[in-house]
Design an enzyme around this catalytic site. Structure first.
Site, mmCIF file in Angstrom:
data_model
loop_
_atom_site.group_PDB
_atom_site.id
_atom_site.type_symbol
_atom_site.label_atom_id
_atom_site.label_comp_id
_atom_site.label_asym_id
_atom_site.label_seq_id
_atom_site.Cartn_x
_atom_site.Cartn_y
_atom_site.Cartn_z
ATOM 1 N N HIS A 49 0.838 -1.201 0.000
ATOM 2 C CA HIS A 49 0.000 0.000 0.000
ATOM 3 C C HIS A 49 0.877 1.257 0.000
ATOM 4 O O HIS A 49 0.497 2.285 0.563
ATOM 5 C CB HIS A 49 -0.972 0.006 1.196
ATOM 6 C CG HIS A 49 -2.106 -0.974 1.012
ATOM 7 N ND1 HIS A 49 -3.217 -0.683 0.249
ATOM 8 C CD2 HIS A 49 -2.288 -2.242 1.465
ATOM 9 C CE1 HIS A 49 -4.035 -1.726 0.263
ATOM 10 N NE2 HIS A 49 -3.491 -2.688 0.976
ATOM 11 N N ASP A 192 2.212 -3.730 -9.564
ATOM 12 C CA ASP A 192 2.016 -5.042 -10.180
ATOM 13 C C ASP A 192 2.545 -5.076 -11.609
ATOM 14 O O ASP A 192 3.236 -6.018 -12.019
ATOM 15 C CB ASP A 192 0.528 -5.398 -10.208
ATOM 16 C CG ASP A 192 -0.096 -5.383 -8.831
ATOM 17 O OD1 ASP A 192 0.654 -5.293 -7.840
ATOM 18 O OD2 ASP A 192 -1.333 -5.456 -8.748
ATOM 19 N N TYR A 249 -10.153 -1.003 -0.830
ATOM 20 C CA TYR A 249 -8.888 -0.495 -1.369
ATOM 21 C C TYR A 249 -9.023 0.990 -1.689
ATOM 22 O O TYR A 249 -8.172 1.815 -1.332
ATOM 23 C CB TYR A 249 -8.520 -1.301 -2.617
ATOM 24 C CG TYR A 249 -7.176 -0.984 -3.222
ATOM 25 C CD1 TYR A 249 -6.067 -1.775 -2.936
ATOM 26 C CD2 TYR A 249 -7.018 0.086 -4.093
ATOM 27 C CE1 TYR A 249 -4.843 -1.504 -3.500
ATOM 28 C CE2 TYR A 249 -5.800 0.371 -4.667
ATOM 29 C CZ TYR A 249 -4.709 -0.429 -4.373
ATOM 30 O OH TYR A 249 -3.496 -0.154 -4.943
HETATM 31 MG MG MG Z 1 -4.753 -7.511 -9.663
#
Ligand code: MG
Ligand code: ADP
Length: 409
Positions: A49, A192, A249
């Site tokens: 995060h 990511d 999120y």
């Molecule tokens: Mg994902």
């Protein structure tokens, strides 16, 4: 005891054979793709995060990859099938792809073509099939693996040349992030996609998410050859519910933005860790401020831990990072409040069975946890985690080994 379920990865040959066969099945007798491309899922060692707070993260690429066989078309039609979404072809026209207007898993794919076009590249429609051994929705970034495999495929069939060097790959990262944020509608940070496109074998990627950095400044390679020092990175997919697209999120992200706004800072990265207490005090009084204080404390201390983790590894003391992993987990559980019962259970049982350190990884609310384990202790840790899940009558977890692997190619 239930015997542990291992989630194995495929060889590239195996993955390519699967999507070539699927392509022929889906697109008939002339079913020959222009080529096959693949991209890995990722696991983050530390720095959770932090990406959307202009902070640091330290992912490695998994050996588990998503494979795409793709054939370019002369028109703007996109036709897709996936072994993970059997029975249906997903179809669109690129002219119809727009923020808010594209539903379903194909948004992750068509979104990449849309974003490349937005960046000025000439990209046409395509037929493609997908198959993957990246665990789905396990916090190991099957979504980025899908986007990044498509990105290098479109890069190749249109001769864009972006995948050829790290700066070009950073541009592909941007396209994939836009696809996920704006077309798939998931407000994730850039970690990511950077991991899937920019990691390398035997290394972790120290990712600096401050805006405006050049490709070179935004990522450093940290040698992370665990096998050489007799260590294993064990990943446990808890198979607990994990839905990043839901509100949690986005709510954490909004809290961070709110706190930065109150403090008059561009991002939480701009808080000096040595003056954290001053920043926490400046957030004011009341229940809302108390929540923001805990969120901010996580982000600032997590960025510092990530820096320390990379420095410790670079100094050749990999076995000493366990405490940082443990502290990261406590911070995510208590201050950021994104852990889950299953994640805590993996962490506690792995540590009790001799793991050097353990933590949840990925966005949280389910998903996966990691443990750094001496080779000789891997079987014992796996058994302990499995036994703990059995005793709690939880769905059996999946176990993966995660030697730092190759990027999208
Ligand atoms: Mg994902
Ligand atoms: P993860 O942690 O795995 O990235 P996400 O919720 O971000 O979890 O992404 C999972 C979503 O990505 C799936 O619901 C699906 O829409 C899409 N996806 C990922 N891999 C595939 C695949 N192989 N085939 C079809 N859709 C996929």
């Amino acid at each position: 005891m239930t015997s542990p379920t291992w989630l194995e990865h495929w060889s590239d040959d195996d993955g390519a054979a699967r999507v070539r066969a699927l392509f022929a099945e889906a697109f008939g007798s002339d079913g020959v793709p222009d080529g096959v491309w693949s991209a890995p899922g990722r696991v983050n060692l530390i720095g959770e995060h932090t990406d959307y707070n202009a902070g640091l993260a330290l992912p490695v690429a998994l050996p588990h990859r998503t494979y795409v066989a793709l054939r370019s078309r002369d028109d703007d039609v996109v036709r897709l099938t996936s072994a993970q979404a059997p029975g249906r072809t997903w179809e669109t026209d690129l002219a119809d792809v727009a923020p808010g207007g594209t539903q379903g898993w194909g948004a992750y794919v068509a979104g990449v073509a849309w974003a490349l076009r937005q960046a000025g590249h000439e990209v046409s429609g395509f037929d493609a099939v997908v198959d993957s051994c990246v665990p789905f929705g396990a916090g190991l970034s099957s979504s980025a693996a899908l986007e990044c495999a498509v990105a290098v495929a479109l890069d190749a069939v249109h001769g864009l040349g972006l995948a050829a060097d790290d700066a070009g790959r950073a541009a592909l990262v941007t396209a994939c992030v836009r696809a996920e944020n704006e077309i798939a509608g998931a407000p994730t940070g850039g970690m990511d996609q950077a991991a899937s496109l920019r990691c390398s074998v035997g290394h972790a990627l120290l990712l600096d998410c401050r805006p405006g950095l050049s490709a070179l400044e935004s990522a450093g390679r940290v040698p992370f050859d665990l096998a050489a020092v007799g260590l294993t990175l064990l990943v446990v997919d808890t198979r607990a519910e994990h839905a990043l697209v839901d509100g949690q999120y986005a709510e954490r992200r909004a809290s961070c933005e709110r706190a930065a706004e109150i403090l008059g800072l561009p991002s939480l990265r701009d808080i000096d860790p040595d003056r954290l207490d001053d920043a926490l005090t400046a957030l004011g009084d009341g229940p809302e401020a108390d929540v923001l204080r805990r969120r901010v404390r996580h982000v600032v201390t997590e960025i510092a831990r990530t820096e320390q983790f990379a420095a410790t590894v670079r100094a050749g003391r990999v076995a000493d990072v366990g405490d940082l992993m443990d502290a990261s987990h406590a911070s995510l559980r208590d201050d950021y409040e994104v852990s889950a019962r299953e994640l805590d259970l993996v962490v506690d049982s792995a540590r009790a069975a001799g793991a050097l350190g353990a933590r949840m990884t990925g966005g949280g609310f389910g998903g996966s946890a990691i443990a750094l384990v001496r080779d000789a202790d891997v079987d014992g840790v796996v058994e302990a985690v499995q036994a703990a899940f059995d005793a709690a009558s939880l769905t059996a977890p999946g176990f993966l080994l995660a030697p730092p692997s190759a990027p999208a190619h």
